[in-house]
Design a protein around this motif. Structure first.
Motif, PDB file in Angstrom:
ATOM      1  N   GLU A  21      -0.549  38.170 -14.911  1.00 37.84           N
ATOM      2  CA  GLU A  21      -1.027  39.010 -13.874  1.00 37.84           C
ATOM      3  C   GLU A  21      -2.468  38.708 -13.761  1.00 37.84           C
ATOM      4  OE1 GLU A  21       0.457  41.294 -11.516  1.00 37.84           O
ATOM      5  OE2 GLU A  21       1.890  40.120 -12.443  1.00 37.84           O
ATOM      6  N   PRO A  22      -3.320  38.634 -12.450  1.00 30.83           N
ATOM      7  CA  PRO A  22      -4.588  38.358 -12.232  1.00 30.83           C
ATOM      8  C   PRO A  22      -5.280  39.812 -13.026  1.00 30.83           C
ATOM      9  CG  PRO A  22      -3.633  39.267 -10.115  1.00 30.83           C
ATOM     10  CD  PRO A  22      -2.614  39.137 -11.439  1.00 30.83           C
ATOM     11  N   TYR A  23      -6.449  39.461 -13.044  1.00 26.21           N
ATOM     12  CA  TYR A  23      -7.492  40.361 -13.638  1.00 26.21           C
ATOM     13  C   TYR A  23      -7.546  41.728 -12.908  1.00 26.21           C
ATOM     14  CZ  TYR A  23      -9.704  37.083 -17.192  1.00 26.21           C
ATOM     15  OH  TYR A  23      -9.809  36.297 -18.272  1.00 26.21           O
ATOM     16  N   ASP A  24      -7.592  42.793 -13.614  1.00 25.47           N
ATOM     17  CA  ASP A  24      -7.739  44.104 -12.808  1.00 25.47           C
ATOM     18  C   ASP A  24      -9.369  44.197 -12.917  1.00 25.47           C
ATOM     19  OD1 ASP A  24      -8.549  44.957 -15.474  1.00 25.47           O
ATOM     20  OD2 ASP A  24      -6.830  46.308 -15.662  1.00 25.47           O
ATOM     21  N   LEU A  25      -9.653  45.353 -12.320  1.00 28.11           N
ATOM     22  CA  LEU A  25     -11.191  45.534 -12.048  1.00 28.11           C
ATOM     23  C   LEU A  25     -11.792  45.454 -13.326  1.00 28.11           C
ATOM     24  CD1 LEU A  25     -13.526  45.908 -10.245  1.00 28.11           C
ATOM     25  CD2 LEU A  25     -13.115  48.461 -10.785  1.00 28.11           C
ATOM     26  N   LEU A  26     -11.353  46.077 -14.466  1.00 25.87           N
ATOM     27  CA  LEU A  26     -12.162  46.153 -15.766  1.00 25.87           C
ATOM     28  C   LEU A  26     -11.986  44.621 -16.128  1.00 25.87           C
ATOM     29  CD1 LEU A  26     -13.198  48.302 -17.674  1.00 25.87           C
ATOM     30  CD2 LEU A  26     -11.107  47.948 -18.884  1.00 25.87           C
ATOM     31  N   GLN A  27     -11.115  43.838 -16.323  1.00 23.27           N
ATOM     32  CA  GLN A  27     -10.962  42.575 -17.032  1.00 23.27           C
ATOM     33  C   GLN A  27     -11.983  41.733 -16.188  1.00 23.27           C
ATOM     34  OE1 GLN A  27      -6.843  42.305 -16.246  1.00 23.27           O
ATOM     35  NE2 GLN A  27      -6.316  42.052 -18.520  1.00 23.27           N
TER      36      GLN A  27
END
Lengths: 932, 426
Positions: free
Chosen positions: B15-21
């Motif tokens: 999955e693409p990075y979420d905000l934290l990542q």
């Protein structure tokens, strides 16, 4: 101004315009489709491609679309460049890919811009040998045919209908080469200017359905310059006749008035001329003399017998009642026949009182009456009470354009030329110049209004007085509620901020107090603007009929009113009465008219259509219709214009002025309209200006007559061959500078008598550009009419306006474009759009009465009781009740205090009313930016 | 510092990075520093000097485009940023990779662009079929909003931005920036006349910048690592990296981020693994369906706007469509013509009525019923539908593969004429 070179020739042109417009202004032939002189450029069709060169050293040049190219001083262009010529021939070839081979059976054929442009671009043979795109057509109602297969997708129709005229039910659908111009579903085109699509469409997609019913080619129509008699605007028209019947009406360009567009009443109302209701012969009611009222006792007469009978009946003192829908000449002839003391203007007392006010205002130096083009230039309009879209529709179209002045100003500031139509609309979005509407109910212009105030006449007067007070603290007005004052301040603010503010109203409400209150605002505004500008304030009043103002002018200085005439008739205080082209049941309470008829005076009526009133005439004389007689008409600006008869009326019809002029009416030539005007103008200094109208005409007829028939007019020797093998002698026309023939001075450059624009290579109406001084400019040698009034009055101080009572339930009267005017209401196509009488109330009253939408109520006023279908509208004046009389109800009796009650619903009646209301274009979602 | 600033966070196997990542990977740092330290004028200057060119196809310098937006006291207060994510160019799938692989990168770039032109509302005009991108973008916007990276007052800077995702109803013409604006306003997707340009009078008549997804995604890198770094990424005359795709009969079709100036051969042979077994390269469209064919002899050209331009084609979207020796070039071009003909908006005559004629001729050629005159009619259309002739660039774009095909594959066209069927199918 800028100097440019086109194909090596130097031209001096207006740098504010685009290249196409200037090429056409210079008389050059450059083909185009999507550009329209009144609608600007959008660059869609690519037909007007030319070469543009960077400088004198540039030999290659760039292909540009002339309509999208601003003029640059010193610019070098070429129309003849081979690449440009080649490109244009490609464009026309691909436009013609799916166009049918139906010119011989197409009603546009012979006046088709596409034909002209195809020839001009040099396209002959179709190389495209695949299947064509075909479309399904729609039934668009009684006015227009729809043949989408002929469409070349220039987008003019939707740009006119939607962008220019504010219609929402004609749109471009689908895309690529399947693009379709129609309604989302089959049905009547709603907009009141839909008929212009016939002329706006460059080919035969939209054609005149009423014309189809008795079609003739353009060149086979006999035409003459005419004036529309549908309302008081005075639009210039070109009616066409063939075989003794009127076949259609198209627009005739007038720079100051109608420009390129007519309303649908004006265009499709002509068929009344061919109506079975026409009075075709003199009708003498012998029976009535013997006291026997059987209809069968009516006797037909020849013209000679009728004329003798007329003379015999009208000896002694004769009351003459004039008509606002009869020409100036006919009214003058009546006036002279009966004498000023016996001449009564055939206006209702209310109308007359209003028009007298308007005549004073038209002389006040501090005020100015704008023409239609002037209205378009106003940047703030206060529209008071008059439902222009339904009474003087062409004015409403002008006000719609006036609201675009804000857009033009924004564009100029953003350096976007005003002719870049799409770009200007995009930039401005919903930004509009203020249009403030005071009205008893929602109107068709509300969608472009900045503010709408729903109020009865009394409420409107209070607001107007408050506005005057805001503008001029010295104005004496009663103290109003803070809400009303706040409202008045906003409106006053908009008027003060405008460069060219304008007040528009009318006399439909028949309320002199309303007119005075409106005029007071104009005066207060003038006082407020003093110091900043001395220019007069624009103020105008729509007139309901083609000659309302002309008639009032004739009767000026006389105190005679219609009720006075009717009571004289009732009391038998005269020897006879002559009523000119007037249905008095539309002018006075029925009781009053019936009482007058009961007076049993010999009554002679002249008219061209049978109606409720002239059925009572002892002698009914068949009058020629406006299309069959010469005549002058005075519009709302007091501008007199000449109309020429399109064709000679059939025997025994005579123009009313011919019947009325007591020469020996049997001998030819009959008195001419010009003689009447000339004599009258010399005898009455107030009408001296009429001489100018005559001079314009004399200059024309001095040399040689101009033909009413085009050079290709066919069948002249054959059209009467069923009656006689010899060719009939042409009808002579000693009365006008026009002849009933093909011979004479052709009007190829002189547009003074232009009824049909035609120029070599330009068979369609677009040929008008060849007669204009520049595109959208004045016509060369055009007859614009003469203003009968000068601003020689004094600047009046404020007029005290009567405070109207707001307590009683008195109705406001609704107008409708279709069916609301007496004569056009007899045209079949108009009837298909008209409704019967109805009442209009709001939700609250409907609940109180317990009546549902399209249910019925009983209305009682005095001794009159009628049952009316109900239209419940969200947007009507609080507590108001509207009544549409449809020419059937006695408005004058209903104007008294009303009593209303619900009537039990019957399902079939409900269905019938629903069907009737389907024709009406009412949309309560339009409510201006600020709502009401 | 990364050599792949656009795709460094992208790994399609997860999955693409979420905000934290994304923030752990230094995401939004550039934005936060910009809001603290730089004026809009500074950023504009930076973007101008970076040499960034629009990645949507036309290759117009981004900073220059932005500089046309009126500023100062008398300028309209309302301005808009619109991201063109209506990726419908045949053979193009690069923006999809960015939006599905790293949605926060786009949002960060949008904040930078909107700040520069001082737009407080931005739209993502998204191709309707990109359902996954829509879901991911909406998620990312919600995350960023919740973290105060979007909204009325971003991180107390006084600058605010709302992003609205608008999914297209699906027309190729919506990729044309002014037609896109009309579509966004709810009108027919017809292009608008230029001038006025959208920078002056765009969405709802207000100054508007329309940029491609990839263009916007370049911005965070430029701000974070500076102009010199950005320029050094390019191997040739152009700055930065470019997403390049290859489709057709190659061993490994796909999309990669490469420095501008990379030789085409490297893209085709190293990244895409060369032609599939048994297929030979015949020609290729270097930048999507509306570019001119280049031939195997052009493989050593570099992926630079000017270089490809000089060779007679356009880098455009940078997504290459490969024509092999076993596919009928007439069929391939005919397929494109059918597409372009169908996607014409119907506004101007040459495109609306010219392309269907071209399409009809191709169908006749396909049936083997073509005539010699058909080829001259096709040739006439090259000029008739050429640049400046039509209202927008759709038809001239369509003429690019047709014109080059008529030059390079004349014998194939001739072989169709009067043959009774397509020679490739016999």
């Amino acid at each position: 101004m800028a100097k440019i070179s086109i194909d090596g020739i130097q031209y001096e042109v207006n740098a504010a315009n685009n290249l196409l417009q200037e090429c056409l202004s210079q008389g050059l032939d450059l083909p185009y489709f999507c550009w329209h002189p009144c609608m600007g450029s959008v660059g869609a069709c690519r037909q007007c491609a030319v070469k543009q060169y960077r400088d004198a050293d540039d030999t290659k040049g760039t292909l540009v679309m002339a309509c999208m190219t601003p003029i640059t001083d010193g610019g070098i262009y070429s129309i003849q460049d081979s690449q440009a010529v080649d490109f244009r021939s490609h464009v026309i070839e691909s436009l013609m890919i799916s166009h049918p081979h139906d010119c011989p059976v197409c009603e546009e054929g012979g006046e088709c811009h596409l034909q002209d442009m195809t020839q001009m671009s040099g396209h002959n043979y179709r190389r495209y040998d695949f299947q064509k795109v075909t479309h399904r057509n729609q039934n668009l109602g009684p006015f227009l045919n729809h043949e989408m297969n002929r469409c070349i997708a220039c987008y003019r129709c939707v740009r006119f209908y939607g962008d220019y005229a504010g219609g929402s039910d004609l749109v471009a659908l689908a895309s690529h080469h399947h693009v379709y111009f129609g309604r989302h579903e089959e049905g009547t085109l709603e907009n009141e200017f839909s008929g212009n699509l016939v002329e706006v469409c460059p080919t035969g997609v939209f054609t005149d359905k009423t014309f189809s019913a008795h079609y003739s080619r353009k060149w086979d129509l006999q035409t003459a310059p005419s004036i529309c008699s549908g309302c008081g605007v005075g639009c210039n028209t070109s009616p066409g006749e063939r075989y003794g019947s009127l076949r259609r009406i198209v627009n005739r360009y007038h720079h100051d008035i109608n420009g390129y567009f007519l309303c649908d009443r004006g265009r499709f109302g002509y068929d009344a001329n061919n109506s079975p209701q026409r009075v075709t012969e003199p009708v003498f009611a012998q029976a009535r003399i013997n006291g026997n009222s059987e209809a069968s006792a009516h006797k037909s007469m020849t013209a000679l017998e009728a004329a003798r009978q007329f003379e015999a009946m009208t000896g002694g003192e004769v009351i003459g009642i004039g008509s606002p829908r009869a020409s100036l000449e006919s009214n003058i002839a009546l006036l002279q026949r009966v004498g000023a003391e016996n001449f009564y203007p055939g206006l209702s007392d209310g109308e007359l009182a209003c028009v007298r006010e308007v005549l004073l205002l038209l002389r006040e130096p501090g005020l100015h009456c704008p023409d239609i083009r002037g209205l378009e230039q106003c940047d703030c309009v206060l529209l008071v009470d008059e439902d222009l879209s339904n009474t003087s529709a062409r004015m409403a179209l002008a006000l719609r354009q006036a609201t675009r002045n804000a857009a033009t100003a924004m564009a100029t500031a953003a350096r976007i030329p005003p002719w870049q139509d799409a770009a200007v609309r995009e930039l401005a979005q919903h930004e509009r110049s203020p249009l403030i509407i005071l009205s008893p109910q929602g109107t068709r212009l509300d969608d472009v209004a900045s503010d709408t105030f729903l109020g009865t006449v009394a409420q409107q007067i209070r607001l107007l007085n408050a506005i005057s007070r805001c503008l001029d603290p010295h104005f004496d007005a009663p103290v109003e509620s803070p809400e009303l004052v706040a409202r008045a301040e906003t409106i006053a603010g908009a008027l003060v901020q405008a460069t060219r503010p304008c007040l528009v109203s009318g006399i439909s409400a028949q309320s002199p107090a309303l007119i005075q209150a409106t005029a007071n605002v104009a005066r207060a505004l003038r006082i407020r603007r003093k110091g900043e500008t001395e220019s007069p304030v624009d103020l105008c009043f729509a007139m309901p009929e083609a000659n309302t103002l002309g008639l009032a002018l004739l009767a000026e200085g006389s105190a005679n009113t219609l009720s006075a005439a009717l009571s004289r008739l009732a009391q038998g205080k005269a020897d006879a009465a002559i009523v000119l082209e007037n249905d008095l049941f539309r002018r006075a309470p029925a009781a009053q008219v019936n009482a007058a008829l009961a007076g049993q005076l010999p009554l002679v009526v002249l008219d061209h259509l049978h109606n409720a009133f002239n059925a009572h005439a002892r002698l009914l004389l068949p009058a020629a219709s406006p299309a069959e007689s010469n005549g002058s008409w005075v519009n709302y600006e007091a501008r007199a214009q000449s109309a020429y008869r399109v064709f000679a009326p059939k025997e025994p019809l005579r123009a009313s002025y011919e019947w009325l002029t007591p020469a020996d009416p049997v001998q030819l030539p009959l008195i001419g309209s010009e003689e009447i005007l000339a004599q009258f103008a010399s005898a009455h200094p107030g009408f001296a200006a009429l001489r100018k109208l005559l001079t314009q005409r004399e200059g024309l007829s001095a040399v040689m007559k101009s033909p009413r028939q085009l050079p290709r007019y066919s069948g002249r020797t054959a059209m009467q061959a069923d009656k006689h093998v010899h060719e009939y002698r042409q009808t002579l026309d000693p009365q006008s500078p026009l002849s009933f023939s093909m011979e004479g001075v052709p009007l190829q450059k002189d547009s003074s008598l232009l009824s049909v624009a035609w120029a070599p290579g330009w068979n369609s109406n677009q040929a008008i550009s060849k007669f204009q001084q520049e595109i959208n400019g004045e016509l060369q040698q055009g007859c614009k009419g003469v203003h009968l009034l000068t601003r020689d009055g004094v600047d009046a101080s404020y007029t005290q306006t009567a405070q109207l009572s707001e307590k009683t339930l008195s109705p406001y009267f609704i107008s409708h474009l279709f069916g609301g005017e007496e004569i056009s209401a007899e045209a079949a196509a108009i009837q298909a759009r008209a409704s019967g009488p109805y009442a209009c109330i709001d939700d609250k009253r409907a609940r109180e009465l317990g009546v549902n939408q399209h249910g019925r109520i009983a209305v009682h006023a005095g001794e009159l009781s009628v049952t009316l279908p109900v239209l419940i509208r969200q947007r009507i004046a609080p507590g108001g009740i509207g009544i549409y009389c449809a020419g059937e109800l006695d408005r004058f009796t209903l104007a008294q205090e009303l009593r209303v009650e619900a009537v039990a619903e019957e399902p079939d009646m409900l269905l019938r009313s629903r069907e009737m209301f389907r024709h009406l274009l009412i949309n309560d979602s339009w409510q201006g930016r600020n709502g009401a | 510092m990364s050599e792949r600033p656009l795709t460094r966070n992208i790994d399609m196997s997860r999955e693409p990075y979420d905000l934290l990542q994304y923030r752990q990977a230094q995401g939004y740092e550039a934005v936060l520093r910009m809001l603290r330290e730089h004026s809009p004028a500074d950023v504009l200057e930076m973007v101008k000097n970076s040499g960034l060119k629009g990645r949507g196809g036309a290759g117009f310098p981004t900073g220059l485009k932005w500089s046309f937006v009126p500023t100062g006291e008398h300028a309209p207060k309302t301005k808009y940023l619109v991201v063109n994510a209506d990726e419908m160019e045949p053979g193009t799938f690069k923006d999809r990779l960015l939006m599905e692989g790293d949605p926060h990168l786009l949002i960060e770039g949008m904040i930078i662009a909107a700040y520069t032109i001082q737009a407080s509302t931005a739209f993502i005009f998204l191709r309707g079929e990109y359902l996954r991108a829509e879901k991911l973008l909406r998620q990312a916007i919600a995350e960023a909003g919740a973290a105060g990276l979007l909204g009325p007052n971003i991180q107390g800077s006084g600058f605010g931005l709302d992003i609205i995702v608008h999914t297209s109803a699906g027309r190729y013409i919506c990729g044309e920036e002014t037609a896109l604006l009309n579509a966004l306003e709810g009108k027919r997707a017809n292009p608008r006349a230029k001038p006025p340009f959208p920078q002056v009078s765009g969405l709802w008549g207000k100054p508007t910048i329309v940029n491609n997804v990839e263009t916007i995604c370049n911005l965070p890198g430029i701000l974070r690592y500076g102009i010199d770094w950005y320029k050094s990424l390019g191997k040739g005359s152009d700055a930065g990296t470019k997403l390049c795709g290859v489709s057709g009969r190659v061993k490994n079709p796909g999309c990669w981020e490469l420095p501008l100036g990379t030789p085409i051969r490297e893209l085709l042979e190293e990244r895409a693994g060369g032609m599939s077994e048994g297929y030979t390269l015949r020609a290729f469209l270097p930048g999507g369906g509306s570019t001119d064919f280049l031939l195997p002899e052009h493989l050593d050209l570099t992926l630079d706007y000017d270089v490809i331009g000089k060779a007679g084609s356009r880098l455009a979207t940078g997504t290459m469509i490969v024509l092999d020796d076993r596919t009928c070039p007439v069929g391939m071009v005919g397929n494109l013509m059918r597409f372009f003909s169908h996607e014409s908006c119907g506004w101007c005559t040459p495109c609306r009525d010219g392309l269907p004629w071209v399409d009809a001729i191709f169908q006749r050629l396909e049936r083997g019923e073509g005539r010699q005159e058909d080829l001259s009619i096709l040739e006439e259309h090259l000029n008739y539908l050429g640049p400046g002739r039509t209202f927008c660039a759709l038809a001239p774009g369509a003429m690019a593969p047709l014109g080059s095909a008529l030059r390079h594959f004349r014998e194939d066209f001739e072989a169709h004429i009067g043959s009774g069927a397509c020679p490739w199918q016999r």
